[in-house]
Design an enzyme around this catalytic site. Structure first.
Site, short mmCIF file in Angstrom:
data_model
loop_
_atom_site.label_atom_id
_atom_site.label_comp_id
_atom_site.label_asym_id
_atom_site.label_seq_id
_atom_site.Cartn_x
_atom_site.Cartn_y
_atom_site.Cartn_z
N ASP A 45 68.69 -54.07 66.62
CA ASP A 45 68.78 -52.80 67.35
C ASP A 45 67.79 -51.81 66.74
O ASP A 45 68.00 -51.32 65.63
CB ASP A 45 70.21 -52.25 67.28
CG ASP A 45 70.38 -50.99 68.12
OD1 ASP A 45 70.71 -51.12 69.31
OD2 ASP A 45 70.14 -49.88 67.60
N TYR A 50 62.92 -44.45 65.88
CA TYR A 50 63.04 -44.87 64.48
C TYR A 50 61.69 -45.08 63.81
O TYR A 50 61.60 -45.18 62.59
CB TYR A 50 63.89 -46.14 64.34
CG TYR A 50 65.29 -46.06 64.92
CD1 TYR A 50 65.86 -44.83 65.25
CD2 TYR A 50 66.03 -47.21 65.15
CE1 TYR A 50 67.13 -44.77 65.82
CE2 TYR A 50 67.31 -47.15 65.70
CZ TYR A 50 67.85 -45.92 66.04
OH TYR A 50 69.10 -45.88 66.59
N LYS A 75 64.97 -48.37 72.51
CA LYS A 75 65.47 -47.21 73.26
C LYS A 75 64.33 -46.27 73.59
O LYS A 75 63.41 -46.10 72.79
CB LYS A 75 66.53 -46.46 72.44
CG LYS A 75 67.55 -47.37 71.78
CD LYS A 75 68.66 -46.65 71.04
CE LYS A 75 69.51 -47.63 70.23
NZ LYS A 75 68.99 -47.90 68.86
N HIS A 108 68.11 -43.24 75.15
CA HIS A 108 68.69 -42.96 73.82
C HIS A 108 69.73 -41.83 73.88
O HIS A 108 70.80 -41.93 73.26
CB HIS A 108 67.56 -42.61 72.84
CG HIS A 108 67.87 -42.91 71.42
ND1 HIS A 108 66.93 -43.34 70.53
CD2 HIS A 108 69.02 -42.83 70.71
CE1 HIS A 108 67.49 -43.53 69.34
NE2 HIS A 108 68.75 -43.21 69.42
N LYS A 231 73.88 -51.35 59.57
CA LYS A 231 72.58 -51.26 58.90
C LYS A 231 72.77 -51.35 57.40
O LYS A 231 73.71 -50.78 56.83
CB LYS A 231 71.93 -49.94 59.28
CG LYS A 231 70.70 -49.57 58.47
CD LYS A 231 70.98 -48.42 57.54
CE LYS A 231 69.85 -48.17 56.57
NZ LYS A 231 70.19 -47.10 55.60
N ASN A 241 78.11 -58.11 55.65
CA ASN A 241 78.42 -57.60 56.99
C ASN A 241 78.39 -58.69 58.05
O ASN A 241 78.90 -58.50 59.16
CB ASN A 241 77.43 -56.48 57.35
CG ASN A 241 77.59 -55.26 56.44
OD1 ASN A 241 78.59 -55.11 55.75
ND2 ASN A 241 76.57 -54.40 56.42
P1 NAD Z 1 76.38 -47.74 59.67
O1 NAD Z 1 77.78 -47.36 60.04
O2 NAD Z 1 75.87 -49.07 60.03
O3 NAD Z 1 76.27 -47.50 58.10
C1 NAD Z 1 75.12 -47.86 57.38
C2 NAD Z 1 75.26 -47.38 55.92
O4 NAD Z 1 76.49 -47.85 55.38
C3 NAD Z 1 74.17 -47.96 55.02
O5 NAD Z 1 73.07 -47.08 54.98
C4 NAD Z 1 74.86 -48.08 53.68
O6 NAD Z 1 74.78 -46.86 52.99
C5 NAD Z 1 76.29 -48.33 54.04
N1 NAD Z 1 76.68 -49.76 54.03
C6 NAD Z 1 76.17 -50.77 54.79
N2 NAD Z 1 76.82 -51.92 54.56
C7 NAD Z 1 77.77 -51.65 53.63
C8 NAD Z 1 78.76 -52.42 53.00
N3 NAD Z 1 78.90 -53.71 53.27
N4 NAD Z 1 79.57 -51.80 52.11
C9 NAD Z 1 79.44 -50.48 51.83
N5 NAD Z 1 78.53 -49.69 52.40
C10 NAD Z 1 77.68 -50.27 53.29
O7 NAD Z 1 75.44 -46.55 60.23
P2 NAD Z 1 74.14 -46.44 61.08
O8 NAD Z 1 72.97 -47.05 60.42
O9 NAD Z 1 74.06 -45.01 61.46
O10 NAD Z 1 74.49 -47.25 62.43
C11 NAD Z 1 74.13 -48.60 62.64
C12 NAD Z 1 73.07 -48.73 63.70
O11 NAD Z 1 73.48 -48.06 64.90
C13 NAD Z 1 71.76 -48.03 63.35
O12 NAD Z 1 70.99 -48.74 62.41
C14 NAD Z 1 71.13 -47.94 64.71
O13 NAD Z 1 70.60 -49.19 65.08
C15 NAD Z 1 72.33 -47.58 65.58
N6 NAD Z 1 72.47 -46.10 65.80
C16 NAD Z 1 72.27 -45.63 67.05
C17 NAD Z 1 72.38 -44.28 67.33
C18 NAD Z 1 72.18 -43.79 68.73
O14 NAD Z 1 72.11 -42.56 68.94
N7 NAD Z 1 72.12 -44.64 69.71
C19 NAD Z 1 72.69 -43.37 66.30
C20 NAD Z 1 72.91 -43.88 65.02
C21 NAD Z 1 72.80 -45.24 64.79
#
Ligand code: NAD
Length: 275
Positions: A45, A50, A75, A108, A231, A241
């Site tokens: 994704d 980005y 997006k 988006h 992520k 994960n």
């Molecule tokens: P997420 O909930 O996936 O959290 C990621 C963060 O959690 C990492 O940076 C790390 O600090 C921590 N983490 C990851 N794995 C972990 C683990 N196993 N244990 C403990 N901590 C851990 O947050 P995100 O990156 O905001 O969301 C995931 C994806 O969603 C993004 O990469 C993107 O592709 C998408 N996204 C989309 C939008 C949108 O507006 N459409 C907005 C935000 C994110």
């Protein structure tokens, strides 16, 4: 792999678990995506916003994985709303990704202040007809934005990608999606890792299953049917994960997590967010 597929309203099947690359620095992106492919992820994704599509493309090219095994989402960025601009934006994304089509293209943000999302959606329908994208969807749409697409266009979005985690469970939108055959993608599925994963409820459940709090939350998403793409740039966590298909949360666990709802957004409100 063990990742279940979810069938969308146009017959395509998306891997329920993928890898998200928001806030991964372009200089780290190719390596992170490569790690994800090695672990077994086949769904990425990304987004024009980005700034790392070219590096995702680099990892795809290097991987040697059959294109048909991959699910690539990108997006349309906020500056590119409108029927023509959206199609130009997709062309740019395809060129950066080194692909002739993406599997999923999303608006988006709805940007209601611009009031161009219906037009943008018509551009998406044309791009799909041209074979540049297999499946079209939206992100951060509220029910009243979706209502307009249903009333004014030919295509029901296959997906709405929204902020969704135990502190923001989106029961109203999920029910709307269910009624209209739209699948839910959950962004920030583990609440960006911050406060959420320290919740004592999650710690207890995690201990009972010999899993981590992150794995418990990701498993909760899988069991309620959400599509997710956590992520991480840490290879161990990328692996952790992915390792969520060998246990099952009980009804009691599921209810405890449902009880964690706070209607607490980490990101912007789609009705006021405009850039
Ligand atoms: P997420 O909930 O996936 O959290 C990621 C963060 O959690 C990492 O940076 C790390 O600090 C921590 N983490 C990851 N794995 C972990 C683990 N196993 N244990 C403990 N901590 C851990 O947050 P995100 O990156 O905001 O969301 C995931 C994806 O969603 C993004 O990469 C993107 O592709 C998408 N996204 C989309 C939008 C949108 O507006 N459409 C907005 C935000 C994110």
């Amino acid at each position: 792999s063990d990742v279940p597929g979810i069938e969308l309203n146009n017959g395509t099947v998306i891997p329920q678990l993928g890898f998200g690359v928001f806030q991964i620095d372009p200089s780290d992106t190719a390596e992170s995506v490569q790690t994800a492919f090695e672990v077994g992820y086949r769904h990425i994704d990304t987004a024009q916003m980005y700034g790392n599509e070219a590096e995702v493309g680099e990892a795809i090219a290097k991987s040697g994985i059959d294109r048909g095994e991959l699910w690539i989402t990108t997006k349309c960025n906020n500056g590119n709303h409108g029927r023509v601009d959206a199609q130009k934006a997709l062309d740019e994304s395809l060129s950066k990704l080194g692909l002739d089509h993406v599997d999923l293209y999303l608006i988006h943000w709805p940007l209601p202040g611009k009031d161009l999302y219906v037009d943008t959606w018509k551009g998406f329908e044309e791009a799909r007809a041209d074979g540049k994208v297999r499946t079209i969807g939206v992100s951060n749409f509220q029910p009243h934005h979706l209502d307009r697409l249903l009333e004014e266009t030919e295509t029901v979005p296959a997906i709405n990608q929204i902020e969704l985690h135990p502190h923001m469970q989106q029961a109203g939108l999920r029910a709307y999606h269910e009624r209209h055959g739209i699948k839910t993608e959950a962004w920030s599925p583990i609440g960006q890792g911050k406060g959420l994963l320290d919740a004592p409820e999650l710690g207890e459940i995690a201990q009972a299953h010999g899993k981590s709090a992150a794995q418990v939350v990701l498993r909760w998403h899988v069991q309620i049917g959400n599509i997710i793409f956590p992520k991480s740039v840490t290879p161990e966590r990328v692996r952790e994960n992915f390792d969520i298909f060998d246990f099952e949360l009980t009804d009691d666990d599921m209810q405890k997590i449902e009880g964690m709802e706070k209607a607490e957004r980490l990101g912007p409100d789609p009705d006021t967010f405009a850039r």
